[in-house]
Design a protein around this motif. Structure first.
Motif, PDB file in Angstrom:
ATOM      1  N   THR A 194       0.826  -1.208   0.000  1.00 30.84           N
ATOM      2  CA  THR A 194       0.000   0.000   0.000  1.00 30.84           C
ATOM      3  C   THR A 194       0.861   1.260   0.000  1.00 30.84           C
ATOM      4  O   THR A 194       2.073   1.211   0.251  1.00 30.84           O
ATOM      5  CB  THR A 194      -0.924   0.044   1.236  1.00 30.84           C
ATOM      6  N   LYS A 195       0.208   2.393  -0.244  1.00 32.25           N
ATOM      7  CA  LYS A 195       0.918   3.678  -0.237  1.00 32.25           C
ATOM      8  C   LYS A 195       1.446   4.031   1.163  1.00 32.25           C
ATOM      9  O   LYS A 195       2.356   4.843   1.294  1.00 32.25           O
ATOM     10  CB  LYS A 195       0.013   4.792  -0.747  1.00 32.25           C
ATOM     11  N   PHE A 196       0.889   3.415   2.186  1.00 31.51           N
ATOM     12  CA  PHE A 196       1.309   3.707   3.559  1.00 31.51           C
ATOM     13  C   PHE A 196       2.646   3.039   3.917  1.00 31.51           C
ATOM     14  O   PHE A 196       3.201   3.306   4.968  1.00 31.51           O
ATOM     15  CB  PHE A 196       0.231   3.265   4.552  1.00 31.51           C
ATOM     16  N   TYR A 237       0.099   7.850  13.023  1.00 34.28           N
ATOM     17  CA  TYR A 237      -0.511   7.990  11.703  1.00 34.28           C
ATOM     18  C   TYR A 237      -0.654   6.626  11.015  1.00 34.28           C
ATOM     19  O   TYR A 237      -1.710   6.294  10.472  1.00 34.28           O
ATOM     20  CB  TYR A 237       0.328   8.946  10.846  1.00 34.28           C
ATOM     21  N   HIS A 281      -3.282   4.484  12.700  1.00 35.26           N
ATOM     22  CA  HIS A 281      -4.605   4.966  12.287  1.00 35.26           C
ATOM     23  C   HIS A 281      -4.929   4.475  10.874  1.00 35.26           C
ATOM     24  O   HIS A 281      -6.051   4.020  10.601  1.00 35.26           O
ATOM     25  CB  HIS A 281      -4.642   6.494  12.347  1.00 35.26           C
ATOM     26  N   ALA A 282      -3.953   4.557   9.980  1.00 34.28           N
ATOM     27  CA  ALA A 282      -4.161   4.086   8.601  1.00 34.28           C
ATOM     28  C   ALA A 282      -4.464   2.592   8.569  1.00 34.28           C
ATOM     29  O   ALA A 282      -5.339   2.152   7.815  1.00 34.28           O
ATOM     30  CB  ALA A 282      -2.931   4.398   7.753  1.00 34.28           C
ATOM     31  N   PHE A 300      -8.199   2.296  10.168  1.00 29.50           N
ATOM     32  CA  PHE A 300      -9.347   2.995   9.589  1.00 29.50           C
ATOM     33  C   PHE A 300      -9.292   3.172   8.075  1.00 29.50           C
ATOM     34  O   PHE A 300     -10.326   3.403   7.463  1.00 29.50           O
ATOM     35  CB  PHE A 300      -9.516   4.356  10.270  1.00 29.50           C
ATOM     36  N   ARG A 301      -8.134   3.065   7.463  1.00 33.53           N
ATOM     37  CA  ARG A 301      -8.047   3.189   6.017  1.00 33.53           C
ATOM     38  C   ARG A 301      -7.921   1.822   5.361  1.00 33.53           C
ATOM     39  O   ARG A 301      -8.525   1.562   4.333  1.00 33.53           O
ATOM     40  CB  ARG A 301      -6.860   4.063   5.615  1.00 33.53           C
ATOM     41  N   LEU A 302      -7.100   0.958   5.977  1.00 35.69           N
ATOM     42  CA  LEU A 302      -6.872  -0.368   5.403  1.00 35.69           C
ATOM     43  C   LEU A 302      -7.727  -1.446   6.044  1.00 35.69           C
ATOM     44  O   LEU A 302      -7.798  -2.558   5.533  1.00 35.69           O
ATOM     45  CB  LEU A 302      -5.386  -0.750   5.534  1.00 35.69           C
ATOM     46  N   ASN A 303      -8.339  -1.113   7.184  1.00 34.28           N
ATOM     47  CA  ASN A 303      -9.124  -2.085   7.939  1.00 34.28           C
ATOM     48  C   ASN A 303      -8.333  -3.368   8.177  1.00 34.28           C
ATOM     49  O   ASN A 303      -8.833  -4.470   7.959  1.00 34.28           O
ATOM     50  CB  ASN A 303     -10.446  -2.400   7.238  1.00 34.28           C
TER      51      ASN A 303
END
Length: 128
Positions: free
Chosen positions: A55-57, A104, A107-108, A111-114
């Motif tokens: 992923t971008k993260f 950060y 959190h990603a 809440f972003r990647l679940n």
């Protein structure tokens, strides 16, 4: 060699574990090993690690987080053997940036990647 400070041993242990976790992420991202072979299923399920690393993260300033992690953990470990009084504020500022970035990324993950990646959360906890 001077008197050992109370925080040096915990920092060495934490940075050592962080370094090992980061080496694991490098090994699976390069496909030198497979997730399920080295890490029990309750830690990394359904090849979550390899998916998260895609992923971008997984990058900061275009460079993989694991590179930054190796560098950071090596510096923290090495700093426990040195007198860093002259650069202590710089070291503290960088460490706080790492802590904020860990929040950060946590959190990603949630809440972003679940995704629940226990190794990722362990690294973030070690950074804190």
């Amino acid at each position: 060699m001077g008197k050992m400070m109370v925080y040096e041993i915990p920092l060495r242990i934490a940075s050592g574990f962080g370094f090992l976790i980061t080496l694991y992420f490098i090994a699976i991202s390069r496909r030198w090993i497979k997730d399920e072979k080295w890490i029990p299923g309750f830690v990394c399920q359904d090849n979550a690690c390899i998916h998260i690393l895609a992923t971008k993260f997984a990058k900061f300033m275009g460079i993989s987080n694991f590179f930054w992690g190796l560098l950071y953990y090596a510096i923290v470990f090495g700093a426990t053997f040195l007198d860093i009084s002259r650069i202590q504020l710089l070291f503290l500022a960088v460490s706080w940036l790492v802590v904020l970035y860990s929040f950060y990324l946590a959190h990603a993950l949630l809440f972003r990647l679940n995704a629940i990646c226990r190794l990722c959360f362990t690294s973030h906890l070690l950074n804190i």
